[in-house]
Write a protein that holds these residues in place. Structure first.
Motif, PDB file in Angstrom:
ATOM      1  N   ALA A  10      -4.020  -2.512  -9.057  1.00  0.00           N
ATOM      2  CA  ALA A  10      -2.884  -2.303  -8.148  1.00  0.00           C
ATOM      3  C   ALA A  10      -2.535  -0.822  -8.038  1.00  0.00           C
ATOM      4  N   HIS A  57      -2.466   1.435  -4.642  1.00  0.00           N
ATOM      5  CA  HIS A  57      -1.378   2.329  -4.230  1.00  0.00           C
ATOM      6  C   HIS A  57      -1.923   3.698  -3.840  1.00  0.00           C
ATOM      7  N   GLN A 103      -1.838  -9.102  -6.046  1.00  0.00           N
ATOM      8  CA  GLN A 103      -1.179  -7.809  -6.189  1.00  0.00           C
ATOM      9  C   GLN A 103      -1.727  -6.783  -5.200  1.00  0.00           C
ATOM     10  N   VAL A 115       0.448  -4.807  -2.255  1.00  0.00           N
ATOM     11  CA  VAL A 115       0.471  -3.360  -2.014  1.00  0.00           C
ATOM     12  C   VAL A 115       0.149  -3.063  -0.553  1.00  0.00           C
ATOM     13  N   THR A 124       3.077  -4.052   1.780  1.00  0.00           N
ATOM     14  CA  THR A 124       4.187  -3.107   1.712  1.00  0.00           C
ATOM     15  C   THR A 124       3.898  -1.873   2.553  1.00  0.00           C
TER      16      THR A 124
END
Length: 234
Positions: A145, A149, A175, A179, A182
């Protein structure tokens, strides 16, 4: 702008699972043998694209974007989607394919995006299909994760990024997509579903791992649909 890009290859471990399996499974060995020829194909195509004129699409990713599993690079989803771009817009779109077989999130950030930046490519369109090698070969969900990012922060704004295929109760995949979601909700990226196929039957190459010609048709169609939803093509 440079007149030739550096060849991108992921360093292979001396003892690789594919090589070991290839001793027992002819299909694995057959697909493994296409990796370097496909990479050289894109090296030459990239050089031609640099010398040409027209709007530029840069494709990032792993062996899927290299076209591994297809019968030839011309049957890869990237080549098929390029044909759609040209036919649907009437413009001489160019494709520079910076993907690397075996690539993970860090390879896109540290190598592929570095070439895009250092070569001053300035593409009108960027896409990425990445993450399968991270979620298949790595166990630490939090570390995966974190790398996801890093990826979404590094990708150019407006990049078409595919979500990874999800498996129930697989925390790593969940996960990663969280990410990605988002980043897309924040407006930086454009998410789409490369792996949303009408069937899972008859879509795998001889190694039972990489997508075959039929699957690359689905991959191309999903990307072109994403392009249409954002008015890249009519």
């Amino acid at each position: 702008m440079t007149d030739r890009l550096p060849p991108l290859r992921r360093r292979r471990r001396r003892l690789r699972l594919a090589r070991v399996l290839g001793r027992f499974h002819k299909g694995v060995a057959k697909i493994e043998a296409t990796i370097e020829p496909f990479a050289r194909h894109w090296d030459e195509r990239n050089a031609t694209a640099l010398r040409s004129e027209g709007p530029l699409w840069v494709a990032l990713g792993d062996s899927v974007t290299q076209g591994i599993g297809a019968s030839s690079p011309g049957r890869s989803y990237a080549s098929l989607a390029l044909e759609h771009l040209r036919d649907d817009t009437g413009e001489p779109w160019r494709l520079i394919n910076l993907s690397m077989s075996g690539a993970r999130f860090r390879d896109v950030v540290d190598h592929q995006l570095a070439v895009l930046r250092d070569a001053g490519l300035g593409p009108q369109l960027v896409s990425a299909v990445i993450g399968s090698n991270d979620v298949i070969w790595r166990r630490d969900a939090d570390a995966i994760a974190r790398d996801a990012h890093h990826l979404v922060r590094a990708l150019p704004e407006g990049t078409f990024l595919s979500r990874v295929s999800e498996v129930r109760n697989d925390r790593r995949r969940i996960q990663v997509n969280r990410v990605f979601d988002t980043a897309a909700n924040g407006g930086r990226l454009r998410l789409y579903e490369a792996w949303d196929w009408p069937t899972g039957h008859g879509v795998w190459a001889e190694d039972n791992f990489h997508p075959n010609d039929a699957a690359h048709v689905h991959l191309a169609a999903n990307l072109v649909t994403a392009f249409r939803s954002h008015q890249i093509v009519p």
